[in-house]
Design a protein around this motif. Structure first.
Motif, PDB file in Angstrom:
ATOM      1  N   SER A  21     -11.554   7.159  11.621  1.00 32.89           N
ATOM      2  CA  SER A  21     -10.469   8.127  11.429  1.00 32.89           C
ATOM      3  C   SER A  21      -9.220   7.522  10.790  1.00 32.89           C
ATOM      4  N   ILE A  22      -9.191   6.203  10.645  1.00 26.97           N
ATOM      5  CA  ILE A  22      -8.043   5.531  10.028  1.00 26.97           C
ATOM      6  C   ILE A  22      -8.253   5.482   8.520  1.00 26.97           C
ATOM      7  N   SER A  23      -7.219   5.847   7.796  1.00 27.87           N
ATOM      8  CA  SER A  23      -7.293   5.868   6.339  1.00 27.87           C
ATOM      9  C   SER A  23      -6.357   4.806   5.761  1.00 27.87           C
ATOM     10  N   VAL A  24      -6.885   3.995   4.842  1.00 30.90           N
ATOM     11  CA  VAL A  24      -6.080   3.001   4.142  1.00 30.90           C
ATOM     12  C   VAL A  24      -6.264   3.209   2.640  1.00 30.90           C
ATOM     13  N   LYS A  25      -5.319   2.677   1.870  1.00 29.62           N
ATOM     14  CA  LYS A  25      -5.372   2.862   0.425  1.00 29.62           C
ATOM     15  C   LYS A  25      -5.167   1.538  -0.290  1.00 29.62           C
ATOM     16  N   GLY A  26      -5.810   1.432  -1.430  1.00 32.88           N
ATOM     17  CA  GLY A  26      -5.592   0.328  -2.344  1.00 32.88           C
ATOM     18  C   GLY A  26      -5.169   0.918  -3.677  1.00 32.88           C
ATOM     19  N   GLU A  27      -4.144   0.338  -4.277  1.00 35.30           N
ATOM     20  CA  GLU A  27      -3.624   0.882  -5.532  1.00 35.30           C
ATOM     21  C   GLU A  27      -3.641  -0.161  -6.633  1.00 35.30           C
ATOM     22  N   ALA A  28      -3.713   0.332  -7.848  1.00 32.03           N
ATOM     23  CA  ALA A  28      -3.591  -0.522  -9.030  1.00 32.03           C
ATOM     24  C   ALA A  28      -2.740   0.213 -10.061  1.00 32.03           C
ATOM     25  N   THR A  36      -9.181   5.211  -1.545  1.00 36.92           N
ATOM     26  CA  THR A  36      -9.014   5.463  -0.115  1.00 36.92           C
ATOM     27  C   THR A  36     -10.266   5.023   0.620  1.00 36.92           C
ATOM     28  N   SER A  37     -10.051   4.316   1.729  1.00 39.86           N
ATOM     29  CA  SER A  37     -11.134   3.821   2.564  1.00 39.86           C
ATOM     30  C   SER A  37     -10.794   4.110   4.017  1.00 39.86           C
TER      31      SER A  37
END
Length: 101
Positions: A21-28, A36-37
């Protein structure tokens, strides 16, 4: 002793559900590509800014997607480690009580 082990297994399942249920993001490229993972390192979405998509070439886009995916996975791994460390602390505390009770 069996009860303690079952309790630890149940806690591990609860952590897995919480990580889902936890959402994390990686950006470039300043947020033009966002991956989103969840905390279990499952990629759920990739967003590419439409204007950036139109103006970039394939090689650049592929490289930046890889960067964003890797950043998302690192964020997910950090969250995952914190949760597992909490479980380990609880487990070791519980196992210490095995010999006392």
């Amino acid at each position: 002793m069996f009860d303690k082990l079952m309790q630890v297994q149940q806690q591990a399942e609860e952590i897995k559900k919480r990580l889902d249920s936890i959402s994390v993001k990686g950006e470039a490229e300043g947020g033009k590509i966002v991956v989103t993972s969840n905390g279990n390192k499952h990629i759920s979405a990739i967003h590419i800014d439409e204007e950036f998509y139109k103006s970039s070439d394939r090689e650049e886009l592929e490289e930046l997607i890889a960067v964003a995916v890797n950043k998302a996975i690192i964020q997910a791994e950090n969250v995952h480690q914190v949760e597992m460390q909490a479980l380990s602390t609880n487990m070791l505390g519980g196992l210490g009580n095995l010999f006392n009770g």
